[in-house]
Design a protein around this motif. Sequence first.
Motif, short mmCIF file in Angstrom:
data_model
loop_
_atom_site.label_atom_id
_atom_site.label_comp_id
_atom_site.label_asym_id
_atom_site.label_seq_id
_atom_site.Cartn_x
_atom_site.Cartn_y
_atom_site.Cartn_z
N PRO A 72 0.49 -1.02 -0.49
CA PRO A 72 0.03 0.14 0.42
C PRO A 72 0.96 1.21 0.33
CG PRO A 72 -0.39 -1.07 2.05
CD PRO A 72 0.88 -1.70 1.00
N GLU A 73 2.61 0.78 0.24
CA GLU A 73 2.94 2.27 0.23
C GLU A 73 3.50 2.19 -0.66
OE1 GLU A 73 3.58 -0.40 2.02
OE2 GLU A 73 3.05 0.04 4.13
N GLU A 74 3.84 3.72 -1.28
CA GLU A 74 4.11 4.63 -1.92
C GLU A 74 5.62 4.79 -2.37
OE1 GLU A 74 2.22 8.30 -3.78
OE2 GLU A 74 3.91 8.49 -5.04
N THR A 100 8.62 4.71 -5.60
CA THR A 100 9.62 5.25 -5.24
C THR A 100 10.20 3.83 -4.63
OG1 THR A 100 9.51 7.17 -5.24
CG2 THR A 100 11.24 6.89 -4.36
N ILE A 101 11.36 3.35 -5.13
CA ILE A 101 11.74 2.18 -4.73
C ILE A 101 13.60 2.06 -4.65
CG2 ILE A 101 12.20 -0.09 -4.73
CD1 ILE A 101 9.80 -0.70 -6.76
N VAL A 102 14.34 2.02 -3.15
CA VAL A 102 15.36 2.56 -3.45
C VAL A 102 15.83 1.00 -3.13
CG1 VAL A 102 17.40 3.71 -1.36
CG2 VAL A 102 15.42 4.81 -2.83
N LEU A 103 16.73 0.81 -3.25
CA LEU A 103 17.57 -1.07 -3.42
C LEU A 103 18.71 -0.44 -1.94
CD1 LEU A 103 16.45 -1.86 -6.33
CD2 LEU A 103 17.49 -3.67 -5.21
N THR A 104 18.97 -1.16 -1.29
CA THR A 104 20.13 -0.56 -0.17
C THR A 104 20.43 -1.90 -0.15
OG1 THR A 104 21.35 0.62 1.08
CG2 THR A 104 19.14 -0.27 2.05
N VAL A 128 14.53 7.37 -0.44
CA VAL A 128 13.19 7.37 -0.43
C VAL A 128 12.45 8.17 -0.26
CG1 VAL A 128 12.20 6.10 1.24
CG2 VAL A 128 12.07 5.08 -0.86
N GLN A 129 12.41 9.02 0.73
CA GLN A 129 11.47 10.15 0.52
C GLN A 129 11.69 11.44 0.01
OE1 GLN A 129 10.69 10.81 4.82
NE2 GLN A 129 12.46 10.31 5.20
N LEU A 130 12.66 11.23 -0.37
CA LEU A 130 13.30 12.49 -1.56
C LEU A 130 12.88 12.54 -2.78
CD1 LEU A 130 15.56 14.90 0.57
CD2 LEU A 130 12.91 15.08 0.71
N LEU A 131 13.00 11.47 -3.64
CA LEU A 131 13.34 11.33 -4.96
C LEU A 131 12.11 10.52 -5.78
CD1 LEU A 131 15.87 8.53 -4.45
CD2 LEU A 131 16.76 10.58 -6.36
N PRO A 132 11.64 11.23 -7.35
CA PRO A 132 10.61 10.56 -7.60
C PRO A 132 10.43 9.52 -8.08
CG PRO A 132 12.44 11.98 -8.69
CD PRO A 132 12.86 11.73 -7.58
N VAL A 143 23.56 8.03 -4.96
CA VAL A 143 22.46 7.11 -5.29
C VAL A 143 22.49 7.19 -6.55
CG1 VAL A 143 20.03 8.50 -5.99
CG2 VAL A 143 21.20 9.03 -3.17
N PHE A 144 22.18 6.63 -7.10
CA PHE A 144 22.52 5.97 -8.84
C PHE A 144 21.06 5.45 -9.06
CE2 PHE A 144 26.21 4.43 -6.23
CZ PHE A 144 26.92 4.84 -7.33
N ARG A 145 20.51 5.63 -10.47
CA ARG A 145 19.85 5.47 -10.95
C ARG A 145 19.58 3.84 -11.75
NH1 ARG A 145 15.62 8.13 -14.46
NH2 ARG A 145 15.70 6.04 -15.69
N TRP A 146 18.64 2.80 -11.00
CA TRP A 146 18.85 0.98 -11.64
C TRP A 146 19.90 0.57 -12.77
CZ3 TRP A 146 16.81 -1.58 -15.71
CH2 TRP A 146 15.58 -0.35 -16.59
N ASP A 147 19.84 2.21 -13.92
CA ASP A 147 20.11 1.04 -15.84
C ASP A 147 20.91 1.97 -15.65
OD1 ASP A 147 19.25 3.93 -15.36
OD2 ASP A 147 18.50 3.65 -17.32
#
Lengths: 163, 163, 163, 163
Positions: A72-74, A100-104, A128-132, A143-147
């Motif tokens: 349910p979370e964005e 917004t999904i952040v892998l760490t 995760v709170q600040l990224l689009p 911070v890296f984009r997945w691609d």
Amino acid sequence: MSIRIVITGGTFDKHYDEIRGSLTFKDSHLPEILKFVRCSVPVEVELNQLIDSLDMHTSNRVRVLESCRRAPEERIIVTHGTDTMVETAAVLGEAQLAKTIVLTGAMVPYIFNNSDAVFNLGCAVAAVQLLPHGVYVVMNGRVFRWDSVRKNRELGVFEETGR
Amino acid sequence: MSIRIVITGGTFDKHYDEIRGSLTFKDSHLPEILKFVRCSVPVEVELNQLIDSLDMHTSNRVRVLESCRRAPEERIIVTHGTDTMVETAAVLGEAQLAKTIVLTGAMVPYIFNNSDAVFNLGCAVAAVQLLPHGVYVVMNGRVFRWDSVRKNRELGVFEETGR
Amino acid sequence: MSIRIVITGGTFDKHYDEIRGSLTFKDSHLPEILKFVRCSVPVEVELNQLIDSLDMHTSNRVRVLESCRRAPEERIIVTHGTDTMVETAAVLGEAQLAKTIVLTGAMVPYIFNNSDAVFNLGCAVAAVQLLPHGVYVVMNGRVFRWDSVRKNRELGVFEETGR
Amino acid sequence: MSIRIVITGGTFDKHYDEIRGSLTFKDSHLPEILKFVRCSVPVEVELNQLIDSLDMHTSNRVRVLESCRRAPEERIIVTHGTDTMVETAAVLGEAQLAKTIVLTGAMVPYIFNNSDAVFNLGCAVAAVQLLPHGVYVVMNGRVFRWDSVRKNRELGVFEETGR
């Protein structure tokens, strides 16, 4: 704004088995960590799986994707082993969820007194709170984009790639 | 993208004086922390002052402002005691520098084994890279604008205020 | 009264190799530990070898014995892996040196935040000063003679045997 | 052989009050410590009092003496603040109980990541089992008789005195 943390294991959550003298999995340390760092953002912790990321197959990655999809979370953090973090990020990225999904993860397990786990978690919680919307890898302050990220295994660091 | 960390002391950097049995200041723990968390973003550490934030007077805050103003970096983290962090944030906010400035600190000193310092630093390192120009307080996972935050001293948490 | 610490490796001194993700050896943590615990007894640290006690062969044990024999100190602590600590104790015990020799180690490496290494070292430092000549195993608060102890591998504890 | 630990507070058991930003008392950390160091000697923990040793008056010392006197165990560890540890040791020593009593403590609270508390506890656990009846101070690796020790407050170490 509530955050979901989807746990998959990895170095972050390694446990020391003193009978066998080796690093294995038992429970996640996330609930304990969130408490002592006094995290005041509401967090929902979900134990998705507890495996080494070298043991992650397509079915395991699909399981992570399904958790992200039905959450349910964005805003979602996925803790993951570093060796194949980029592969799982690609599976999530290609799904193009409106989230917004952040892998760490961690280079050194949380249970070691010189671990980077808590720092990386802090970076992920803010990011995760600040990224689009999109899928990102957040490791060791970057911070890296997945691609556009890869793990340099000789140096043990994540670095940017040309897309 | 390089980050400057302007150190002012506060609970974050408290040291235990075993002869007097009390918490004082000696050096900053920032250089050591940045190393073991394997921070891979270039960071310039500046020891601005080492004081308790209850001892911060206007001249001390002006000193922080001057450091931020003359820093070549556009992205700055200020470590600060929690008791008057909001007051220093206001001095920096009103100056309207064309920079992103994040104030952070700790409720429990870094030298304690259950400190929130490393987590807060992680949050600050990610936030300072992702936020637009402005002045922010980043504590315990939350990101606040300088003009809409206060410390709730009974609960020991930062909370949002109406502007 | 000066004490010699003869280091052989074992779980006590395991190091985490973050590139390979495994527990190996690099340096001994003994000098660092002796400093932060403020040990005020004069201690001579000798790096004899850095191996897993499952890799200890007769030649390795002879090397420990030779160190004990030629040491100017009468009181010696040997740090050792737990799996074959009793075997090395037997080699030292049968040599009947006119010295007090205490073998100790750890069930969990020192670098873990819940390690028993520092406690065991404390026990060994006191015991080696108070015991008469002979060879002893000191683990997890208990003191055993070399010829009446075994490691219970299922439980991960040392226990007394009838002689 | 069972050991009693009589807790009186002192630096060993100091707690950090994050609301007031100061070191106070709350609970004892002894039960938690005994567990993670895997102490395999039976231990009975008794919370006698939780105070700073500078606040110890005659009545407080009598309370410690009474605990030692009525304890069913013959071997007793007393955790105590370092500033007046020697005074309490004298009260216990003059009572000439037919028991082995070891006073120990810490220069740096257990909750700090560079504390000597666990090492000192290890020394005390071994010493109390090996020493003949009498009263002793065991600190930072050294064992002192109650009537030949003083704290050097400038250096923060215990040292032997001529009797």
